[in-house]
Design a protein around this motif. Sequence first.
Motif, PDB file in Angstrom:
ATOM      1  N   PHE A   1      17.630  12.794   8.145  1.00 55.21           N
ATOM      2  CA  PHE A   1      17.554  14.086   8.991  1.00 55.21           C
ATOM      3  C   PHE A   1      17.433  15.400   8.010  1.00 55.21           C
ATOM      4  N   ASP A   2      17.085  16.520   8.413  1.00 54.86           N
ATOM      5  CA  ASP A   2      16.994  17.547   7.411  1.00 54.86           C
ATOM      6  C   ASP A   2      18.329  18.079   7.004  1.00 54.86           C
ATOM      7  N   GLY A   3      18.583  18.050   5.512  1.00 57.51           N
ATOM      8  CA  GLY A   3      19.795  18.400   5.203  1.00 57.51           C
ATOM      9  C   GLY A   3      20.766  17.077   4.752  1.00 57.51           C
ATOM     10  N   ALA A   4      20.217  16.000   5.048  1.00 59.28           N
ATOM     11  CA  ALA A   4      20.992  14.746   4.718  1.00 59.28           C
ATOM     12  C   ALA A   4      21.430  14.493   3.238  1.00 59.28           C
ATOM     13  N   LEU A   5      20.184  14.675   2.451  1.00 58.67           N
ATOM     14  CA  LEU A   5      20.293  14.388   1.124  1.00 58.67           C
ATOM     15  C   LEU A   5      21.399  15.402   0.328  1.00 58.67           C
ATOM     16  N   GLU A   6      21.244  16.651   0.772  1.00 59.58           N
ATOM     17  CA  GLU A   6      22.042  17.789   0.291  1.00 59.58           C
ATOM     18  C   GLU A   6      23.491  17.527   0.730  1.00 59.58           C
TER      19      GLU A   6
ATOM     20  N   TYR B   1       0.848  -1.195  -0.064  1.00 60.22           N
ATOM     21  CA  TYR B   1      -0.154   0.017   0.045  1.00 60.22           C
ATOM     22  C   TYR B   1       0.991   1.419   0.091  1.00 60.22           C
ATOM     23  N   ASP B   2       0.548   2.109  -1.052  1.00 56.44           N
ATOM     24  CA  ASP B   2       1.268   3.527  -0.887  1.00 56.44           C
ATOM     25  C   ASP B   2       0.641   4.255  -2.082  1.00 56.44           C
ATOM     26  N   SER B   3       0.299   5.477  -1.829  1.00 53.50           N
ATOM     27  CA  SER B   3      -0.408   6.682  -2.889  1.00 53.50           C
ATOM     28  C   SER B   3       0.764   7.206  -3.383  1.00 53.50           C
ATOM     29  N   ASP B   4       1.932   7.202  -3.031  1.00 53.73           N
ATOM     30  CA  ASP B   4       3.013   8.314  -3.504  1.00 53.73           C
ATOM     31  C   ASP B   4       3.735   7.684  -4.886  1.00 53.73           C
ATOM     32  N   VAL B   5       4.282   8.607  -5.559  1.00 47.91           N
ATOM     33  CA  VAL B   5       5.119   8.289  -6.664  1.00 47.91           C
ATOM     34  C   VAL B   5       6.491   8.730  -6.228  1.00 47.91           C
ATOM     35  N   VAL B   6       7.319   8.201  -7.120  1.00 56.73           N
ATOM     36  CA  VAL B   6       8.763   8.051  -6.963  1.00 56.73           C
ATOM     37  C   VAL B   6       9.239   9.499  -7.235  1.00 56.73           C
ATOM     38  N   GLU B   7       9.937  10.089  -6.590  1.00 57.10           N
ATOM     39  CA  GLU B   7      10.719  11.645  -6.656  1.00 57.10           C
ATOM     40  C   GLU B   7      12.241  11.238  -6.838  1.00 57.10           C
ATOM     41  N   SER B   8      12.768  12.284  -7.191  1.00 62.19           N
ATOM     42  CA  SER B   8      14.603  12.055  -7.391  1.00 62.19           C
ATOM     43  C   SER B   8      14.999  11.977  -6.125  1.00 62.19           C
ATOM     44  N   GLY B   9      14.571  12.733  -4.925  1.00 57.85           N
ATOM     45  CA  GLY B   9      15.126  12.683  -3.606  1.00 57.85           C
ATOM     46  C   GLY B   9      14.866  11.053  -2.964  1.00 57.85           C
ATOM     47  N   ASN B  10      13.977  10.295  -3.739  1.00 61.94           N
ATOM     48  CA  ASN B  10      14.236   8.942  -2.993  1.00 61.94           C
ATOM     49  C   ASN B  10      15.039   8.002  -3.447  1.00 61.94           C
ATOM     50  N   ILE B  11      15.874   8.178  -4.450  1.00 64.65           N
ATOM     51  CA  ILE B  11      16.797   7.328  -5.050  1.00 64.65           C
ATOM     52  C   ILE B  11      17.996   7.196  -4.001  1.00 64.65           C
TER      53      ILE B  11
ATOM     54  N   ASP C   1       5.164  -2.525  13.542  1.00 62.52           N
ATOM     55  CA  ASP C   1       5.091  -1.331  13.306  1.00 62.52           C
ATOM     56  C   ASP C   1       6.706  -0.818  13.439  1.00 62.52           C
ATOM     57  N   LEU C   2       7.152  -0.712  12.213  1.00 60.98           N
ATOM     58  CA  LEU C   2       8.522  -0.068  11.914  1.00 60.98           C
ATOM     59  C   LEU C   2       8.542   1.309  11.714  1.00 60.98           C
ATOM     60  N   ARG C   3       9.763   1.938  12.367  1.00 61.43           N
ATOM     61  CA  ARG C   3       9.825   3.419  12.082  1.00 61.43           C
ATOM     62  C   ARG C   3      11.401   3.789  11.956  1.00 61.43           C
ATOM     63  N   CYS C   4      11.679   4.774  11.589  1.00 61.27           N
ATOM     64  CA  CYS C   4      13.240   5.067  11.724  1.00 61.27           C
ATOM     65  C   CYS C   4      13.474   6.525  11.622  1.00 61.27           C
ATOM     66  N   ARG C   5      14.737   6.842  11.781  1.00 58.69           N
ATOM     67  CA  ARG C   5      15.012   8.331  11.753  1.00 58.69           C
ATOM     68  C   ARG C   5      16.640   8.176  11.793  1.00 58.69           C
ATOM     69  N   GLY C   6      17.356   8.846  10.939  1.00 59.30           N
ATOM     70  CA  GLY C   6      18.554   8.784  10.854  1.00 59.30           C
ATOM     71  C   GLY C   6      19.266   7.307  10.839  1.00 59.30           C
ATOM     72  N   ASP C   7      20.058   6.902  11.883  1.00 57.30           N
ATOM     73  CA  ASP C   7      20.626   5.454  11.916  1.00 57.30           C
ATOM     74  C   ASP C   7      19.943   4.730  13.079  1.00 57.30           C
TER      75      ASP C   7
ATOM     76  N   ILE D   1      23.878  10.396   4.235  1.00 57.77           N
ATOM     77  CA  ILE D   1      22.715   9.304   4.361  1.00 57.77           C
ATOM     78  C   ILE D   1      22.829   8.241   5.538  1.00 57.77           C
ATOM     79  N   GLN D   2      21.928   7.960   6.114  1.00 57.42           N
ATOM     80  CA  GLN D   2      22.079   7.005   7.206  1.00 57.42           C
ATOM     81  C   GLN D   2      21.130   5.788   7.155  1.00 57.42           C
ATOM     82  N   PHE D   3      21.308   4.733   7.860  1.00 56.95           N
ATOM     83  CA  PHE D   3      20.768   3.816   7.051  1.00 56.95           C
ATOM     84  C   PHE D   3      19.666   3.008   8.324  1.00 56.95           C
ATOM     85  N   GLY D   4      19.198   3.862   9.238  1.00 55.90           N
ATOM     86  CA  GLY D   4      18.202   3.150  10.126  1.00 55.90           C
ATOM     87  C   GLY D   4      16.923   2.452   9.306  1.00 55.90           C
ATOM     88  N   HIS D   5      16.736   2.984   8.048  1.00 54.67           N
ATOM     89  CA  HIS D   5      15.724   2.411   7.235  1.00 54.67           C
ATOM     90  C   HIS D   5      16.056   1.034   7.069  1.00 54.67           C
ATOM     91  N   SER D   6      17.330   0.751   6.657  1.00 57.70           N
ATOM     92  CA  SER D   6      18.097  -0.728   6.360  1.00 57.70           C
ATOM     93  C   SER D   6      17.976  -1.631   7.396  1.00 57.70           C
TER      94      SER D   6
END
Length: 230
Positions: free
Chosen positions: A165-170, A47-57, A130-136, A174-179
């Motif tokens: 975190f804010d500014g991480a992509l710029e 389930y997800d209604s979003d589309v892929v954006e450049s910042g997701n890559i 329920d999985l959540r993440c932020r940073g690492d 990139i941190q890998f808590g999501h992994s």
Amino acid sequence: MEGTFQSVRIAIVGAGGIGSNLTRQLAPALANNSVVQSLGGVEIAIYDSDVVESGNIHHQAFIASDIGESKVSAVCRALSAFQSPCLNFCEQESDIRSADELRGYDIVVVCVDSSPARIATHSKGGNWLDLRCRGDNYLALDHRVEPAFVESVTDPEQRPGSCQFDGALESGNIQFGHSGAAAHGCQWITQCLRLMAGEDGAMLPYPKSESITFGTLERFPLINGRDSNE
């Protein structure tokens, strides 16, 4: 994707940093899997209604050619090689807002920063994660955790945010808590299926908060202090 009826139905809510990586890791593990076959097959609805954006890559399981496509379509196309009569993937280009939308699922994993989706998952009952993440850092709650604790860490008014975190992509930080969250989810689902199949030695990972840098931060209280796999 169309498929035959499957005896075990799994809902993955969210195809972002956690959900897209979780499904990409889980699919090959469940393909031609003897536990899946013994259960009569598995259907995974994403389930997800979003589309892929450049910042997701940078941190989600997408490539440049996916930009502009719905996330669930891109994920399911990538998983098509693992589809079989015993493993089916179902695209759901929508968001979850109520427990009624999750009826009929044996396992629900919420991977999106959405309070309505989390609350719907918690209130459904049965096997949920329920999985959540932020940073690492990542956090994993499931159906074994004390309801009062789950409620205390689930703010109905919380606004959605990125796993970075804010500014991480710029900055390239990139941190890998999501992994970490995705790996926990893969282990949890696989062991949950083994428990459903009556396999000896099946064990769900303990609900906890984990930092890749600092290790385990907290283990969460279980209902009546019961064994973590009851």
